[in-house]
Design a protein around this motif. Structure first.
Motif, PDB file in Angstrom:
ATOM      1  N   GLY A 198     -47.797 -85.838 -16.298  1.00 48.71           N
ATOM      2  CA  GLY A 198     -46.649 -85.770 -17.356  1.00 48.71           C
ATOM      3  C   GLY A 198     -46.080 -84.444 -17.514  1.00 48.71           C
ATOM      4  O   GLY A 198     -44.794 -84.435 -17.873  1.00 48.71           O
ATOM      5  N   THR A 199     -46.970 -83.697 -17.707  1.00 53.70           N
ATOM      6  CA  THR A 199     -46.531 -82.152 -18.056  1.00 53.70           C
ATOM      7  C   THR A 199     -45.566 -81.585 -17.099  1.00 53.70           C
ATOM      8  O   THR A 199     -44.657 -80.968 -17.221  1.00 53.70           O
ATOM      9  N   VAL A 200     -45.994 -81.707 -15.797  1.00 51.82           N
ATOM     10  CA  VAL A 200     -45.161 -81.101 -14.624  1.00 51.82           C
ATOM     11  C   VAL A 200     -43.778 -81.853 -14.861  1.00 51.82           C
ATOM     12  O   VAL A 200     -42.779 -81.183 -14.374  1.00 51.82           O
ATOM     13  N   GLY A 201     -43.834 -83.089 -14.760  1.00 57.05           N
ATOM     14  CA  GLY A 201     -42.644 -83.803 -14.844  1.00 57.05           C
ATOM     15  C   GLY A 201     -41.694 -83.634 -15.914  1.00 57.05           C
ATOM     16  O   GLY A 201     -40.544 -83.365 -15.731  1.00 57.05           O
ATOM     17  N   GLY A 202     -42.273 -83.373 -17.239  1.00 50.27           N
ATOM     18  CA  GLY A 202     -41.684 -83.286 -18.333  1.00 50.27           C
ATOM     19  C   GLY A 202     -40.909 -81.723 -18.430  1.00 50.27           C
ATOM     20  O   GLY A 202     -39.657 -81.565 -18.759  1.00 50.27           O
ATOM     21  N   MET A 203     -41.696 -80.933 -17.886  1.00 50.17           N
ATOM     22  CA  MET A 203     -41.300 -79.509 -17.925  1.00 50.17           C
ATOM     23  C   MET A 203     -40.440 -79.086 -16.742  1.00 50.17           C
ATOM     24  O   MET A 203     -39.483 -78.275 -16.996  1.00 50.17           O
ATOM     25  N   THR A 204     -40.443 -79.826 -15.765  1.00 50.27           N
ATOM     26  CA  THR A 204     -39.392 -79.588 -14.779  1.00 50.27           C
ATOM     27  C   THR A 204     -38.008 -80.056 -15.242  1.00 50.27           C
ATOM     28  O   THR A 204     -37.061 -79.156 -14.914  1.00 50.27           O
ATOM     29  N   LEU A 205     -37.921 -81.118 -15.902  1.00 42.40           N
ATOM     30  CA  LEU A 205     -36.532 -81.494 -16.537  1.00 42.40           C
ATOM     31  C   LEU A 205     -36.418 -80.665 -17.776  1.00 42.40           C
ATOM     32  O   LEU A 205     -35.204 -80.497 -17.880  1.00 42.40           O
ATOM     33  N   GLY A 206     -37.283 -80.435 -18.472  1.00 47.00           N
ATOM     34  CA  GLY A 206     -37.207 -79.912 -20.013  1.00 47.00           C
ATOM     35  C   GLY A 206     -36.559 -78.239 -19.879  1.00 47.00           C
ATOM     36  O   GLY A 206     -35.904 -77.879 -20.614  1.00 47.00           O
ATOM     37  N   LEU A 207     -37.330 -77.732 -18.795  1.00 46.41           N
ATOM     38  CA  LEU A 207     -37.178 -76.265 -18.761  1.00 46.41           C
ATOM     39  C   LEU A 207     -35.914 -76.129 -18.184  1.00 46.41           C
ATOM     40  O   LEU A 207     -35.222 -74.870 -18.188  1.00 46.41           O
ATOM     41  N   VAL A 208     -35.288 -76.971 -17.426  1.00 47.93           N
ATOM     42  CA  VAL A 208     -33.871 -76.768 -16.765  1.00 47.93           C
ATOM     43  C   VAL A 208     -32.643 -77.010 -17.768  1.00 47.93           C
ATOM     44  O   VAL A 208     -31.692 -77.017 -17.142  1.00 47.93           O
ATOM     45  N   GLY A 209     -33.036 -77.514 -18.990  1.00 51.38           N
ATOM     46  CA  GLY A 209     -32.196 -77.807 -19.969  1.00 51.38           C
ATOM     47  C   GLY A 209     -31.718 -79.190 -20.037  1.00 51.38           C
ATOM     48  O   GLY A 209     -30.786 -79.294 -20.785  1.00 51.38           O
ATOM     49  N   VAL A 210     -32.295 -80.058 -19.397  1.00 48.40           N
ATOM     50  CA  VAL A 210     -31.791 -81.407 -19.536  1.00 48.40           C
ATOM     51  C   VAL A 210     -32.297 -81.976 -20.906  1.00 48.40           C
ATOM     52  O   VAL A 210     -33.549 -81.895 -21.309  1.00 48.40           O
TER      53      VAL A 210
END
Length: 367
Positions: A23-35
């Motif tokens: 979940g952390t990998v998936g969430g940070m992937t979208l979260g850190l790119v600004g979604v």
């Protein structure tokens, strides 16, 4: 029944660790790119993909309850004295918002029932225009099909989060969003946070003991809203706590996708896009009426009426130099409208006799 063995505890911890890692990998992937709402949506996508592939995704109930309380505290913090004043300053626009969001809820419900054959309770929760966290917590409590609701709600969040800024940018109205400075973590702020968490936890406990629907999240949210709205508390939970709570909620939701056939998943996506189209059509009618009758700025009304993440919409309003009080007041009303009415309506619907089972609809509420 024998108590759990050390092997059971070890298995539970390993599954929890794997679920949180994915979940952390998936969430940070979208979260850190600004979604916007990317931590929640990304976690849902990653954990659901793992669950669909056969991995044993699981979040223990006690851990989930803690997350519900933290989410409630965070959501209540959107209420400020300024937004309460703003609610009194825009009565006609807010009245139109209330009617419009009600029409969106029931219009989406009618679409999912008529076109996709969903049961009324699942269709209603999936069609709620916003407050995805609250709706999913309520769905989990009432035994709804979280897979169906999560797909429809997540699709809405992603389309609004990506499509609205893109559309405004193409129209020449949008620039880069401005991130507010949370300020230093002083001793005074730490004291306020301790009071906020303690009061929110008590409010959650009390609402849960009173058997209120979604009591843990709802009780914490109301308590936080009262403290922030009256100006007694100004501190908010640090961003990393809020994002972490979103990641875990996404993992809770994603874990429900285990054993979902691909055909059923495809049906859910079709329902998601169709429901979103119906919602946008209805909301656009009310937004256009407000723009024409009240001579409001189109960009302000579009952002104020968009059923997206509150934080994301506020950041976009700041980036566009729009009135943050107007936008914030409308989103607070929208969130609290859904939070207050959805538990009552959903529980009332769930008590009605259930229709015969259909292969096209997600499972109805459990008795």
């Amino acid at each position: 029944m024998s108590p759990p063995s050390s092997h059971d505890y070890r298995t539970t911890l390993l599954r929890l660790a794997e679920t949180l890692a994915i979940g952390t990998v998936g969430g940070m992937t979208l979260g850190l790119v600004g979604v916007p709402a990317g931590y929640l949506s990304g976690s849902i996508l990653a954990v659901s993909a793992a669950a669909l592939s056969g991995r044993p995704m699981r979040i223990p109930p006690p851990f989930a309850r803690t997350i519900f309380v933290l989410l409630g505290i965070s959501l209540g913090a959107v209420v400020t004295p300024e937004t309460l004043t703003g609610m009194a300053s825009y009565p006609l626009s807010i009245a139109a918002l209330i009617v419009g969001m009600t029409a969106v809820s029931f219009g989406g419900t009618a679409y999912l029932r008529a076109v996709h054959g969903w049961s009324t309770p699942n269709a209603y929760l999936a069609s709620a225009p916003g407050a995805m966290s609250q709706v999913l917590v309520l769905g989990a409590e009432l035994g709804a099909d979280l897979r169906a609701i999560a797909i429809v709600q997540s699709t809405r969040v992603v389309i609004v989060a990506i499509g609205l800024p893109t559309g405004l940018a193409l129209a020449g109205l949008a620039g880069p969003a401005i991130r507010p400075d949370p300020g230093p973590l002083t001793l005074h702020v730490i004291d306020e946070l301790a009071i906020l968490v303690a009061a929110g936890a008590f409010g959650a406990w009390l609402a849960h003991r009173l058997r209120l629907p979604g009591g843990l999240l709802f009780g914490a949210m109301i308590t936080s809203a009262v403290l922030h709205g009256t100006g007694l508390i100004h501190a908010v939970l640090p961003w990393w706590i809020t994002n972490a709570a979103g990641l875990v909620l996404g993992a809770i939701i994603g874990a429900r996708f285990a054993n979902t056939p691909l055909r059923l998943l495809t049906d859910y996506l079709g329902a998601a896009f169709g429901s979103f189209a119906v919602s946008v059509a209805i909301a656009s009618v009310f937004a256009a009426g407000v723009v024409s009758l009240l001579s409001m700025r189109a960009a302000e009304v579009m952002i104020a009426y968009a059923p997206g993440s509150v934080d994301a919409m506020m950041l976009l309003a700041l980036g566009l130099h729009l009135d943050p009080v107007y936008v914030g007041a409308h989103h607070v009303v929208r969130i609290f409208l859904i939070s207050l009415t959805a538990p009552l309506v959903a529980r009332r619907i769930a008590r009605k006799p259930k229709p015969p089972a259909s292969t096209r609809e997600p499972p109805s509420f459990q008795d």
